[in-house]
Scaffold this motif. Structure first.
Motif, mmCIF file in Angstrom:
data_model
loop_
_atom_site.group_PDB
_atom_site.id
_atom_site.type_symbol
_atom_site.label_atom_id
_atom_site.label_comp_id
_atom_site.label_asym_id
_atom_site.label_seq_id
_atom_site.Cartn_x
_atom_site.Cartn_y
_atom_site.Cartn_z
ATOM 1 N N ALA A 185 0.845 -1.197 0.000
ATOM 2 C CA ALA A 185 0.000 0.000 0.000
ATOM 3 C C ALA A 185 0.881 1.247 0.000
ATOM 4 N N GLY A 187 1.700 12.141 -10.058
ATOM 5 C CA GLY A 187 1.331 11.098 -9.095
ATOM 6 C C GLY A 187 -0.053 11.337 -8.526
ATOM 7 N N GLY A 188 -0.382 10.536 -7.533
ATOM 8 C CA GLY A 188 -1.696 10.626 -6.907
ATOM 9 C C GLY A 188 -1.891 11.937 -6.161
ATOM 10 N N SER A 189 -0.846 12.402 -5.481
ATOM 11 C CA SER A 189 -0.969 13.632 -4.687
ATOM 12 C C SER A 189 -1.307 14.825 -5.578
ATOM 13 N N ASP A 197 -4.905 14.585 -6.769
ATOM 14 C CA ASP A 197 -5.831 14.952 -5.692
ATOM 15 C C ASP A 197 -5.910 16.470 -5.538
ATOM 16 N N HIS A 253 -6.570 10.387 2.699
ATOM 17 C CA HIS A 253 -5.113 10.534 2.589
ATOM 18 C C HIS A 253 -4.742 12.009 2.825
ATOM 19 N N MET A 273 -12.293 8.784 -0.714
ATOM 20 C CA MET A 273 -11.410 7.800 -1.331
ATOM 21 C C MET A 273 -12.237 6.618 -1.810
ATOM 22 N N ASN A 276 -6.187 3.478 2.356
ATOM 23 C CA ASN A 276 -4.830 2.934 2.234
ATOM 24 C C ASN A 276 -4.317 2.266 3.504
ATOM 25 N N ASP A 300 -10.476 9.715 -4.738
ATOM 26 C CA ASP A 300 -9.071 9.318 -4.667
ATOM 27 C C ASP A 300 -9.074 7.793 -4.771
ATOM 28 N N VAL A 331 -6.546 5.859 -5.663
ATOM 29 C CA VAL A 331 -5.162 5.394 -5.760
ATOM 30 C C VAL A 331 -5.012 3.936 -5.287
ATOM 31 N N GLN A 332 -5.744 3.560 -4.236
ATOM 32 C CA GLN A 332 -5.609 2.184 -3.730
ATOM 33 C C GLN A 332 -6.520 1.201 -4.472
ATOM 34 N N SER A 352 -2.454 6.535 -9.240
ATOM 35 C CA SER A 352 -1.003 6.649 -9.145
ATOM 36 C C SER A 352 -0.335 5.370 -9.641
ATOM 37 N N HIS A 380 2.597 3.910 -9.072
ATOM 38 C CA HIS A 380 3.423 3.013 -8.254
ATOM 39 C C HIS A 380 2.627 2.158 -7.278
ATOM 40 N N LYS A 381 1.296 2.264 -7.293
ATOM 41 C CA LYS A 381 0.486 1.422 -6.415
ATOM 42 C C LYS A 381 -0.015 0.167 -7.134
#
Ligand SMILES: *Cc1c(COP(=O)(O)O)cnc(C)c1O
Length: 395
Positions: free
Chosen positions: A8, A69-71, A74, A100, A147, A151, A176, A178-179, A199, A201-202
């Motif tokens: 995660a 990225g995710g941030s 968002d 998050h 979300m 996460n 969000d 991302v997860q 994102s 990298h998840k």
């Protein structure tokens, strides 16, 4: 044995993603904004990646904007929706208490600028239900941001129901995800999502790349000014290798979603069953609506940090909360939000699995964690007080 169970926080890149990136370092390195052939080849790769990401979400390629990225996604989604709301005099936002920090800190910034935010309670089932969103809606609500899945504790929110409520009320809905993306089915149209963050990298893609989905017709606010990249909404020369790696990883994840989820869920359930046997422990997160790879526990009478260090010594890479929270002394805001008191929240452990984990690794974790918990409790003054009745057990 080396066991990585912190997926995660970030994942190992898949071979598919690595191979998809390599040509864009040495062979096809043109700038997609250049008119010459190498530039146009890069442009083709960029648009093919956009089409792949869109297809995985049920979106149109013109609705996908690549970000760092995710941030960033968002931030851009929330600030854009807030600005659109302010134009109509609507400055109320609904979110949840266990978002998050990329969402929470953006909302805090807006609160300082005069917006008001309702943070939905997440104590019941460690989740929210759609009715809470409905009840919180006001005349001046401009945005609901939640979300897709948490996460830290793995709860999967009732996104489709929340989306339907927002659509009916004419309020923008940002998710969000991302997860969730690449792990469980996400469909922006069926789920009535207006804005969505993901994102790379998840889901076994590279770090430093993500995407924002914005439904057609939603005017985005730029965070970064400059060239006309990404339909003028996100300036800067595109990170073609990362974008292509992310798209390949996502396509791969979506193609194998069912089998991966089945495998990971089976590993997760064995872990949950085994760790539940530890006395004075509790599972965090929704026990039913739960991410395939998430295992999160609190163990009374120990410090999560000591547990992590000892597990690391045994070759097990886990987490106590989110990567952003570890290193600070405050317990995770997510565990506090679901109603864990400080002492209990400090004794947390998150094991987040991927399809690369094996049965043997789960056996090893199930052998090590109970031993380490017992050892740490043996040295803990808090545990001694609990045992002698000087303190009352909470779990
Ligand atoms: C990891 C994560 C983010 C941040 O994504 P980055 O690509 O690391 O910026 C945002 N939201 C959630 C739920 C996450 O798990």
């Amino acid at each position: 044995m080396q066991v990585y169970v912190d997926n995660a926080a970030t994942t190992k890149m898949s071979q598919t993603a690595i191979q998809a990136m390599l040509p864009y370092f040495e062979e096809i390195y043109g700038n997609p904004s250049s008119l010459h052939t190498p530039g146009q080849k890069a442009k083709e790769a960029l648009e093919a990646a956009r089409a792949d990401v869109a297809a995985c979400l049920g979106a149109d390629p013109r609705e996908i904007y690549f970000t760092s990225g995710g941030s960033e996604a968002d931030n851009q989604a929330i600030l854009s929706a807030a600005k659109l709301g302010a134009r109509k005099g609507k400055k109320h936002i609904i979110s949840t208490a266990f978002e998050h920090h990329a969402v929470l800190h953006t909302l805090e910034k807006l609160e300082k600028e005069g917006y008001s935010v309702t943070y939905l309670d997440v104590t019941h089932n460690h989740n929210v239900d759609a009715q809470q969103v409905k009840d919180a809606l006001r005349e001046d609500t401009c945005l609901v941001t939640t979300m897709y899945a948490n996460n830290e504790i793995g709860s999967i929110l009732p996104i489709r129901e929340i989306g339907a409520i927002c659509r009916e009320a004419g309020v923008l809905f940002h998710v969000d995800a991302v997860q969730a993306v690449g792990h469980i089915p996400v469909h922006v149209k069926d789920d009535n999502i207006d804005l969505l963050s993901l994102s790379g990298h998840k889901f076994h893609g590279p770090k430093g790349v993500g995407a924002l989905y914005a439904r057609r017709g939603i005017l985005l606010t730029n965070l970064i000014e400059g060239g006309a990249q990404e339909r003028g909404k996100r300036a800067g020369t595109e990170n073609i290798p990362a974008i292509c790696g992310m798209a390949a990883a996502l396509k791969d994840a979506c193609a194998h979603m069912e089998e991966n989820a089945a495998k990971v869920t089976a590993l997760r359930d064995r872990l949950i069953e085994g760790l539940s046997k530890i006395p004075h422990s509790a599972l965090n997160g929704d026990p039913v609506h739960r991410l395939p790879g998430n295992v999160s526990f609190c163990f009374e009478g120990i410090e999560g940090e000591s547990l992590l260090l000892m597990l690391d010594f045994k070759g097990i890479s886990a987490s106590s909360g989110s990567a952003c929270t570890s290193g600070s002394l405050d317990p995770s805001h997510v565990l506090l939000a679901i109603g864990r008191v400080h002492d209990v929240a400090h004794g947390s452990l998150r094991l987040s699995l991927s399809e690369y984990n094996t049965q043997e690794e789960i056996d090893y974790i199930l052998e090590q964690v109970p031993q380490v918990v017992e050892y740490l409790r043996g040295m803990s003054p808090v545990w001694r007080d609990l045992q002698t009745g000087k303190r009352q057990y909470i779990l």
